[in-house]
Design an enzyme around this catalytic site. Structure first.
Site, short mmCIF file in Angstrom:
data_model
loop_
_atom_site.label_atom_id
_atom_site.label_comp_id
_atom_site.label_asym_id
_atom_site.label_seq_id
_atom_site.Cartn_x
_atom_site.Cartn_y
_atom_site.Cartn_z
N ASP A 1 52.77 85.47 -2.73
CA ASP A 1 52.59 85.77 -1.24
C ASP A 1 53.64 84.82 0.08
OD1 ASP A 1 51.87 87.80 1.03
OD2 ASP A 1 49.74 87.16 0.95
N ASP B 1 56.49 91.48 0.23
CA ASP B 1 55.90 90.77 1.05
C ASP B 1 55.00 89.98 0.03
OD1 ASP B 1 53.95 91.82 1.78
OD2 ASP B 1 54.38 90.09 3.31
N GLU B 2 54.81 91.10 -1.13
CA GLU B 2 54.18 89.65 -2.45
C GLU B 2 53.98 90.80 -3.57
OE1 GLU B 2 48.89 90.10 -1.42
OE2 GLU B 2 49.85 91.88 -0.17
#
Length: 368
Positions: free
Chosen positions: A23, A117-118
């Site tokens: 993350d 983003d993860e």
């Protein structure tokens, strides 16, 4: 927010997996601070500063003042008067996300992106033959820092649920391992509000039933959890025991994305419902912008005070290309149900029949 897929908690477990949840730390805001030195060390919010704007991401400096994603911009500014608003640059975030994805691919082909983003990574058999998953995570985070000059946090465990919990445990710029021996004890001490997938309304309902921690959930029968929480009750039953048999699924197909909210006071007024719909529409559209997805079908969900649930949908031939179109269709569906036959306890908006758009199409659709 929910993303519909075909994950099934009842899949029989195979051998013990090694799963990493990566993350990025305050991703959008960190990219802006990286690219503009004047923003470094200052409270930054990515999003619109206008009256009806919403925060898409907040730097850690802004989070110290309570600024959070999905917060109305006026509220964020009130809590942090020095907050600096920056317009989102989704094309840049997407390009950085691709760099990060390429780093993941150096270690495993089993990558399940959740957003820009993860992602989950299954490194049970990793391409660089690194024996320990924690060392794989460390190598990935170091390479991300080298290539992008951005920080990432990671959680490592034997299933997806615990890996995601672990990635939050040492943020920012850290990592944490939950071993099979640690799993059940880690979960039993966790407040139900910290469980991913349990929002404020469900958490309040659990509290009303005397369920405050993972241990309280674990002490209940499967029948009790299903009777009170439906299909989700089975999921809660198993994760309270540290059990999550979902596989990391490469090329996971997202069917729909939605957001909903349960109100402390039931609603009957149209204008009040429109106000409550706005942040839900923001959440859905923010996901679509970040993932580069567009959809053809808008669905409005309403739960009344007697727990009856209705859904109303409208499909359009051309994929919805702007937040204003999503808003217009959502409010039109609501308007068609007015006056409501009884007070409304919950509203939800979802967008389905999703398709990925290429960079050129996405750039045309982005707000200027």
């Amino acid at each position: 927010m929910t993303v519909e897929d075909d994950d099934d908690q009842t899949v029989p477990p195979g051998r013990q997996r090694k799963i990493i949840h990566v993350d990025m730390d305050a991703f959008y805001a960190s990219v802006e601070q990286r690219d503009n030195p004047d923003l470094r060390g200052k409270p930054v919010a990515v999003g619109g500063s206008q009256e009806r704007g919403v925060v898409a991401a907040a730097s850690y400096e802004a989070r110290k003042f309570g600024v959070r994603s999905a917060m109305p911009s006026v509220t964020a500014k009130r809590q942090c008067p020095d907050l600096i608003f920056v317009k989102p640059r989704f094309a840049v975030y997407k390009a950085v996300s691709q760099q990060i994805r390429e780093i993941f691919a150096e270690h495993t082909p089993i990558i399940e992106p959740l957003s820009l983003d993860e992602a989950y990574l299954d490194v049970t058999e990793n391409l660089q033959s690194i024996p320990l998953a924690r060392d794989v995570a460390f190598a990935i985070r170091a390479k991300i820092k080298e290539v992008t000059n951005l920080n990432a946090s990671a959680g490592i465990s034997y299933n997806k649920f615990l890996a995601k919990l672990a990635s939050d445990h040492r943020k920012p710029n850290g990592q944490y391992v939950i071993t099979p021996e640690m799993g059940p004890a880690f979960v039993e001490a966790l407040p139900v509000g910290k469980f991913h997938g349990i929002g404020p309304a469900t958490g309040a309902k659990m509290n009303s039933l005397g369920l405050y921690t993972g241990l309280d959930m674990r002490n209940q029968s499967l029948e009790f959890m299903q009777a009170n929480f439906g299909k989700a009750g089975s999921y809660y039953y198993w994760i309270s025991r540290g059990v999550d048999n979902r596989e990391v699924r490469a090329d996971r197909i997202r069917k729909s994305v939605g957001a909903e909210n349960t109100f402390s006071i039931d609603l009957t007024d149209f204008d009040a419902m429109v106000v409550e719909l706005e942040p839900l529409i923001d959440k859905v559209w923010r996901y679509c912008e970040g993932a580069g997805n567009r959809g053809h079908t808008v669905t409005l969900k309403m739960k009344f005070n007697d727990f009856e649930i209705i859904t109303r949908s409208r499909s359009v031939p051309v994929a919805i290309s702007s937040r204003s179109d999503l808003e217009r269709l959502s409010i039109a569906l609501l308007h068609n149900e007015m006056p409501v036959p009884k007070p409304v306890r919950l509203l939800g908006v979802s967008l389905s029949a999703l398709q990925h758009v290429d960079d050129a199409e996405l750039q045309l659709a982005l707000p200027m």
